[in-house]
Design a protein around this motif. Sequence first.
Motif, PDB file in Angstrom:
ATOM      1  N   ASP A  62       0.879  -1.170   0.000  1.00 34.79           N
ATOM      2  CA  ASP A  62       0.000   0.000   0.000  1.00 34.79           C
ATOM      3  C   ASP A  62       0.915   1.219   0.000  1.00 34.79           C
ATOM      4  OD1 ASP A  62      -1.633   2.157   0.531  1.00 34.79           O
ATOM      5  OD2 ASP A  62      -2.506   1.315   2.366  1.00 34.79           O
ATOM      6  N   ASN A  65       1.171   4.016   2.642  1.00 34.75           N
ATOM      7  CA  ASN A  65       1.686   3.649   3.961  1.00 34.75           C
ATOM      8  C   ASN A  65       3.209   3.741   3.941  1.00 34.75           C
ATOM      9  OD1 ASN A  65       2.851   1.724   5.987  1.00 34.75           O
ATOM     10  ND2 ASN A  65       0.698   1.493   6.545  1.00 34.75           N
ATOM     11  N   GLN A  68       5.169   0.516   4.534  1.00 34.35           N
ATOM     12  CA  GLN A  68       5.065  -0.456   3.449  1.00 34.35           C
ATOM     13  C   GLN A  68       5.894  -0.036   2.238  1.00 34.35           C
ATOM     14  OE1 GLN A  68       1.291  -2.262   2.437  1.00 34.35           O
ATOM     15  NE2 GLN A  68       0.457  -1.893   4.483  1.00 34.35           N
TER      16      GLN A  68
END
Length: 280
Positions: A62, A65, A68
Motif C-alpha cells: 500500500d 503507507n 510499506q
Amino acid sequence: MDIGLKGVHVLVTGASGGIGLATVRAFAEQGAHVTAHYNTNNKTLGPVQADYENSVQAIQADLTNEDQVKALFQKAYSGTGQGSTTFGPIQVLIVNHAIYNDVSSPIADMSLDQWNATLTSNLTSTFLVVREYLARLREALESKAEDAAVVLIGSTAGKYGEAGHTDYAASKSAMMYGLTMSLKNEIVKIAPKGRVNCVAPGWVKTPMAEKSLKDPDVVYRALASTPLKKVATPEDVARQVLVLSSRYLSGHVTGQVVMVEGGMEGRLLNSRADVGLPEK
C-alpha cells in the motif's frame, strides 16, 4: 536494438493494470530486472512472470503507507535476479499507480473524502515512493547510480484539466510540472547523471478506462480534437517510458513532459446542441 537496459533494476508501481503491465513486459523484453508492484491484485502479472521467471518479481504494498513503501524497496533489493541472488538497488523508477473515480463529480458536489483519497493515493504516495528511491540511491554504488532515472506517468487531465474529475487532474498536474521540474534539479545532487521525466497519456485502452470508452459520446469527445483519431494502447505508452528510461537513448533528456495523446489540442467542452446548433 540494445538500449542499455539489460540487467538494470526497474521498479514499476501499479504494475498489474494496463499501462503498468505493458511497461513491465517492455522492460523484461529488454533484459531488465523488474520489480512489479501491485496493491490488491497480482493475477494479471502471472503470465509475464512465467515468461520471464528469473527477471520479474511481484511485490505487494500500500503506497500510501510509509512503512510499506520502505518494505517494498527492501524486498525489491533482495529479489532473485538472473544469475544472482539479488536484484540490487532500484536504478529506474516508473511511478505509474493512480486511482480515478469514473463517476463525474463537479467540485461543487465533491466530498472532502473523495478529494483527500485521490490526492493521497496519487500524489502523497508518489512523494513517499520517490523519497525512498532517492534516499536509497544515495547508498548505491556509483556504477549503479549512472542509470538513475525516474519516469512519472501523468495525464492529459493534468495539462487541460478535466471537468468532473478535478481531484485526478490536480494530482496529475502536480506530478507533471511541480514535481518533475523540482526533482530533475534534486536528483543530480545524488546521482550526477540522474534524470526525471514524465509521460502523459490521453485516453488509453486499459481496464480502468473500459467502462468510459463504451460510451460513444466519451469516445467522440476524446477524439474530436485528436489528429490521429484513435485511442492509445498501453504499448504506445510503455514504449515512450522505455525511451526516457534509457540512458543510451535519452541521456541528455530531463525535465520533459512527453504527451502521448495523438496530437490532442484540448478538451471538447460543448456539443453542437450546447451551442444552439442542430445535430448533423
